[in-house]
Design an enzyme around this catalytic site. Structure first.
Site, PDB file in Angstrom:
ATOM      1  N   THR A  74      28.058  47.451  70.112  1.00 47.64           N
ATOM      2  CA  THR A  74      28.074  48.061  68.783  1.00 47.64           C
ATOM      3  C   THR A  74      28.873  47.201  67.807  1.00 47.64           C
ATOM      4  O   THR A  74      28.459  46.976  66.669  1.00 47.64           O
ATOM      5  CB  THR A  74      28.677  49.483  68.859  1.00 47.64           C
ATOM      6  N   GLN A 180      20.047  45.364  75.821  1.00 46.44           N
ATOM      7  CA  GLN A 180      19.257  45.828  76.974  1.00 46.44           C
ATOM      8  C   GLN A 180      18.547  44.686  77.689  1.00 46.44           C
ATOM      9  O   GLN A 180      18.170  44.818  78.839  1.00 46.44           O
ATOM     10  CB  GLN A 180      18.221  46.874  76.538  1.00 46.44           C
ATOM     11  N   GLY A 201      28.856  44.074  77.878  1.00 45.72           N
ATOM     12  CA  GLY A 201      29.208  43.935  79.290  1.00 45.72           C
ATOM     13  C   GLY A 201      28.709  45.056  80.186  1.00 45.72           C
ATOM     14  O   GLY A 201      28.198  44.811  81.285  1.00 45.72           O
ATOM     15  N   THR A 238      44.406  40.684  70.197  1.00 50.54           N
ATOM     16  CA  THR A 238      44.803  40.015  71.440  1.00 50.54           C
ATOM     17  C   THR A 238      43.666  40.061  72.450  1.00 50.54           C
ATOM     18  O   THR A 238      43.070  41.119  72.678  1.00 50.54           O
ATOM     19  CB  THR A 238      46.071  40.695  72.008  1.00 50.54           C
ATOM     20  N   CYS A 326      22.967  58.054  73.265  1.00 48.29           N
ATOM     21  CA  CYS A 326      23.541  58.579  72.033  1.00 48.29           C
ATOM     22  C   CYS A 326      22.727  59.740  71.476  1.00 48.29           C
ATOM     23  O   CYS A 326      23.220  60.504  70.663  1.00 48.29           O
ATOM     24  CB  CYS A 326      23.623  57.481  70.987  1.00 48.29           C
TER      25      CYS A 326
HETATM   26  N1  PLP Z   1      22.160  48.214  71.489  1.00 45.17           N
HETATM   27  C1  PLP Z   1      21.385  48.731  72.450  1.00 45.17           C
HETATM   28  C2  PLP Z   1      19.932  48.354  72.509  1.00 45.17           C
HETATM   29  C3  PLP Z   1      21.914  49.615  73.388  1.00 45.17           C
HETATM   30  O1  PLP Z   1      21.131  50.132  74.336  1.00 45.17           O
HETATM   31  C4  PLP Z   1      23.291  49.950  73.305  1.00 45.17           C
HETATM   32  C5  PLP Z   1      23.880  50.925  74.239  1.00 45.17           C
HETATM   33  O2  PLP Z   1      23.211  51.823  74.729  1.00 45.17           O
HETATM   34  C6  PLP Z   1      24.056  49.363  72.295  1.00 45.17           C
HETATM   35  C7  PLP Z   1      23.460  48.508  71.403  1.00 45.17           C
HETATM   36  C8  PLP Z   1      25.507  49.654  72.157  1.00 45.17           C
HETATM   37  O3  PLP Z   1      26.268  48.918  73.098  1.00 45.17           O
HETATM   38  P1  PLP Z   1      27.741  49.353  73.442  1.00 45.17           P
HETATM   39  O4  PLP Z   1      27.651  50.613  74.250  1.00 45.17           O
HETATM   40  O5  PLP Z   1      28.330  48.212  74.222  1.00 45.17           O
HETATM   41  O6  PLP Z   1      28.451  49.554  72.156  1.00 45.17           O
END
Ligand code: PLP
Length: 386
Positions: A74, A180, A201, A238, A326
């Site tokens: 994100t 993904q 990660g 950091t 989400c």
């Molecule tokens: N982008 C995609 C396509 C995702 O599937 C996700 C998480 O489900 C994210 C971004 C967000 O990643 P993170 O959970 O590391 O913030």
């Protein structure tokens, strides 16, 4: 197998690989120094950050100087879009697809509310983008196009190389959310002319809380997180050495194992898909069958509610998802299913099974054993069936 959870929600998050955990542990114990410290106790930790940067660079076929560690996918997505808008001093135009993850959608909408023009690229009923239509999109040197490498809900893979070539031929800039795709398909920055790329990660057996943004040499954007000089001044804070080292190791493992693991993963996914389509009445595959990640199966069971399916799967010790993590807290059908034009009764019952190399054939057997009964039971009480 005992009462082990059958975990088929690997697009939401994955287990930390034991080899990755081993790499992390010393940084919580004896090697806790700050890599930016003047003293050697901290300073010598810098080599682990450098090593991880090399491992990620190799994984992406990029230069170490193009790799920046962040806290998650994100954050990488936010940085790509918001820093690009910042650099352009109000002249940016944004282009994205309607099926992006909320990490992109909410960010572009936020910028749009601040008057940045936004164009949304549609998908067809298989979740695919029409390249010919994309060629007509208005793109200039102030435009950032952000299109995901692979969709988290359907697993549909977009032709990022072709899309990026179109964007570059018009002088625009291209970002791809490859959260993904990483660890599931080859990501080669020498072959695909994206300017920026996000990975995370916890989708490839590193812990939650570490991400990467690739920024191609020569792509000038200001930092998103401002403060100290870490990450070449591009991402202050950091360094989380334990998680950064974990990210490096996870990328190294993925580079070594991906081809072999994908064969096993795809065979399990394909068997589950075939059996569910055969054994469950009204089952329909969502997303293109071929242009798809090898680990993802998204299937709708007509006239029944996805949330109810998840609850009954959960009672049977099976963890799956009804769309992206989400959106699973709300009863709205997912924006991806709606964008593909699925009728209401199918969109609501979309269920995602996503595999990792830690799954077994017994996991597949278990879902095949319980799913037809779940569908039958829920259909019997469905208000949509007379
Ligand atoms: N982008 C995609 C396509 C995702 O599937 C996700 C998480 O489900 C994210 C971004 C967000 O990643 P993170 O959970 O590391 O913030």
């Amino acid at each position: 197998m005992g009462n082990r959870t059958v975990y088929l929600d690997n697009n939401a998050t994955t287990a930390v690989a034991p080899e990755v955990l081993d790499v992390m542990m010393p940084f919580f114990k004896e090697k806790y120094g700050n890599p930016s410290s003047m003293h050697s106790f901290g300073g010598k930790n810098h080599k682990y950050v450098d090593r991880a940067r090399e491992q990620v660079a190799q994984f992406l076929n990029a230069k170490p100087s193009e790799i920046f560690f962040t806290s998650c996918g994100t954050e990488s997505d936010n940085m790509a879009i918001r820093s690009f808008c910042d650099r352009n001093g109000g002249r940016t135009r944004l282009v994205t697809s309607v099926v992006e993850h909320p990490a992109i959608l909410s960010t572009v909408e936020y910028m749009h509310r601040k008057s940045v023009p936004l164009f949304n690229v549609e998908v067809d009923n298989k979740g695919l983008i029409d390249l010919d239509k994309f060629r007509d999109v208005n793109i200039d040197k102030h435009t950032l196009v952000s299109i995901m490498w692979a969709n988290n809900e359907t697993g549909v893979i977009f032709p990022i190389k072709e899309l990026a070539e179109i964007v570059k031929s018009k002088g625009g800039f291209m970002h791809s959310d490859a959260v993904q795709a990483a660890g599931k398909v080859k990501l080669d920055m020498q072959d695909v002319p994206v300017d920026m790329l996000s990975i995370s990660g916890h989708k490839l057996h590193a812990p939650k809380g570490v991400g990467v943004i690739f920024i191609r040499e020569g792509t000038k954007i200001p930092p998103f997180m401002i403060g100290g000089h870490q990450e070449d001044g591009m991402r202050a804070g950091t360094e989380n050495v334990a998680f950064i080292a974990a990210m490096g190791k996870a990328c190294e493992l993925a580079s070594e194992r991906m081809d072999e693991e994908n064969k096993k993963i795809q065979a399990m996914r394909d068997r589950l898909e075939k059996e569910l389509l055969e054994k469950c009445e009204g089952a329909v595959l969502n997303g293109d069958k071929d242009q798809r990640l090898p680990n993802t199966l998204n299937i709708s069971f007509e006239y029944i509610e996805g949330e109810a399916i998840l609850l009954l799967l959960d009672e049977n010790g099976i963890a799956a998802s009804s769309g992206s993590a989400c959106t699973s807290g709300s009863l709205e059908p997912s924006h991806v299913m709606r964008a593909m034009g699925l009728p209401y009764t199918l969109a609501h019952s979309s269920t995602r099974f996503s595999f990792s190399a830690y799954n077994t054939e017994e996991d597949v057997d278990k879902v095949i054993e319980v799913m037809p009964g779940i569908v039958e039971k829920l259909r019997a009480i469905s208000p949509f069936v007379k």
